[in-house]
Design a protein around this motif. Sequence first.
Motif, PDB file in Angstrom:
ATOM      1  N   LEU A  18       0.813  -1.213   0.000  1.00 23.30           N
ATOM      2  CA  LEU A  18       0.000   0.000   0.000  1.00 23.30           C
ATOM      3  C   LEU A  18       0.851   1.270   0.000  1.00 23.30           C
ATOM      4  CD1 LEU A  18      -2.975  -0.974   2.332  1.00 23.30           C
ATOM      5  CD2 LEU A  18      -2.921  -0.832  -0.163  1.00 23.30           C
ATOM      6  N   ARG A  19       1.918   1.261   0.741  1.00 24.91           N
ATOM      7  CA  ARG A  19       2.814   2.423   0.760  1.00 24.91           C
ATOM      8  C   ARG A  19       3.505   2.578  -0.599  1.00 24.91           C
ATOM      9  NH1 ARG A  19       5.079   5.728   4.876  1.00 24.91           N
ATOM     10  NH2 ARG A  19       3.835   4.633   6.403  1.00 24.91           N
ATOM     11  N   ARG A  20       3.903   1.489  -1.201  1.00 23.62           N
ATOM     12  CA  ARG A  20       4.497   1.533  -2.543  1.00 23.62           C
ATOM     13  C   ARG A  20       3.480   2.057  -3.556  1.00 23.62           C
ATOM     14  NH1 ARG A  20       8.831  -2.559  -4.010  1.00 23.62           N
ATOM     15  NH2 ARG A  20       9.657  -3.339  -2.052  1.00 23.62           N
ATOM     16  N   LEU A  21       2.239   1.609  -3.439  1.00 22.72           N
ATOM     17  CA  LEU A  21       1.177   2.055  -4.342  1.00 22.72           C
ATOM     18  C   LEU A  21       0.939   3.559  -4.199  1.00 22.72           C
ATOM     19  CD1 LEU A  21      -1.063   1.378  -6.399  1.00 22.72           C
ATOM     20  CD2 LEU A  21      -2.566   0.928  -4.446  1.00 22.72           C
ATOM     21  N   GLY A  97       7.610  10.841  -5.050  1.00 23.44           N
ATOM     22  CA  GLY A  97       6.573  10.062  -4.350  1.00 23.44           C
ATOM     23  C   GLY A  97       7.140   9.216  -3.223  1.00 23.44           C
ATOM     24  N   MET A  98       8.309   8.651  -3.437  1.00 27.80           N
ATOM     25  CA  MET A  98       8.939   7.844  -2.395  1.00 27.80           C
ATOM     26  C   MET A  98       9.323   8.707  -1.202  1.00 27.80           C
ATOM     27  SD  MET A  98      11.270   5.396  -4.811  1.00 27.80           S
ATOM     28  CE  MET A  98      11.875   4.271  -3.563  1.00 27.80           C
ATOM     29  N   LEU A 103       9.787   6.303   1.663  1.00 26.60           N
ATOM     30  CA  LEU A 103      10.366   5.080   1.133  1.00 26.60           C
ATOM     31  C   LEU A 103      11.758   5.385   0.599  1.00 26.60           C
ATOM     32  CD1 LEU A 103       7.359   3.619  -0.878  1.00 26.60           C
ATOM     33  CD2 LEU A 103       8.064   3.094   1.456  1.00 26.60           C
ATOM     34  N   LYS A 104      12.626   4.396   0.682  1.00 27.75           N
ATOM     35  CA  LYS A 104      13.977   4.561   0.137  1.00 27.75           C
ATOM     36  C   LYS A 104      14.391   3.280  -0.559  1.00 27.75           C
ATOM     37  CE  LYS A 104      18.633   6.089   1.180  1.00 27.75           C
ATOM     38  NZ  LYS A 104      19.379   5.016   0.563  1.00 27.75           N
ATOM     39  N   THR A 155      10.953   1.354   4.463  1.00 25.86           N
ATOM     40  CA  THR A 155      10.177   2.464   5.005  1.00 25.86           C
ATOM     41  C   THR A 155      11.030   3.166   6.051  1.00 25.86           C
ATOM     42  OG1 THR A 155       8.131   1.224   4.679  1.00 25.86           O
ATOM     43  CG2 THR A 155       8.038   3.105   6.177  1.00 25.86           C
ATOM     44  N   LEU A 156      11.275   4.451   5.823  1.00 23.88           N
ATOM     45  CA  LEU A 156      12.104   5.237   6.738  1.00 23.88           C
ATOM     46  C   LEU A 156      11.263   5.846   7.857  1.00 23.88           C
ATOM     47  CD1 LEU A 156      14.157   7.269   4.101  1.00 23.88           C
ATOM     48  CD2 LEU A 156      14.894   5.231   5.344  1.00 23.88           C
TER      49      LEU A 156
END
Length: 169
Positions: A18-21, A97-98, A103-104, A155-156
Amino acid sequence: MTLNAQELHASFPSAGFLRRLAAWVYDFLVAVAIIMLSSALALGFAATLTALNWVELSEEMDHAGWLAQGPWYSIYLISVLTLFFGWFWKRSGQTIGMRAWRLKLQNRDGSRLTLKQTIIRLLTCCAGLGNLWVLVDFKNRRAWHDYAAGTEVVTLSKEANQLFYWNEL
């Protein structure tokens, strides 16, 4: 305070679907804006060529039709998007977006991607569809392109995301 790659790798969990989406949606909107800007530049180029009488358009053809008649315009747009994503992935491991979704993208040891890994990832990402594999890969939560390139998306924390941002400027 600086964190080394091993501390980063050990500190952050793999990113879920979901976070990637959500990051993909943000990046999609940015990609649309980039395509619009690139198209405007290409139309300006076509208009310049016709103004200089280097290209003549028939009565029923406009500049957009002239651009679209061969494969070069599509290759141009794909190249622009490839450079956009590749530059962000190679430089900082975070697209816009990341960054928004903390996100990293990194190597499994926490280091930055090499040029070879970036290219492999670009060739295997399937416009983001490879992320669907995260729904099946419960243990590692890695996408097809992560496996192909030997990378992972983590996920940071809020603090680490800020730290990466300021270190990249």
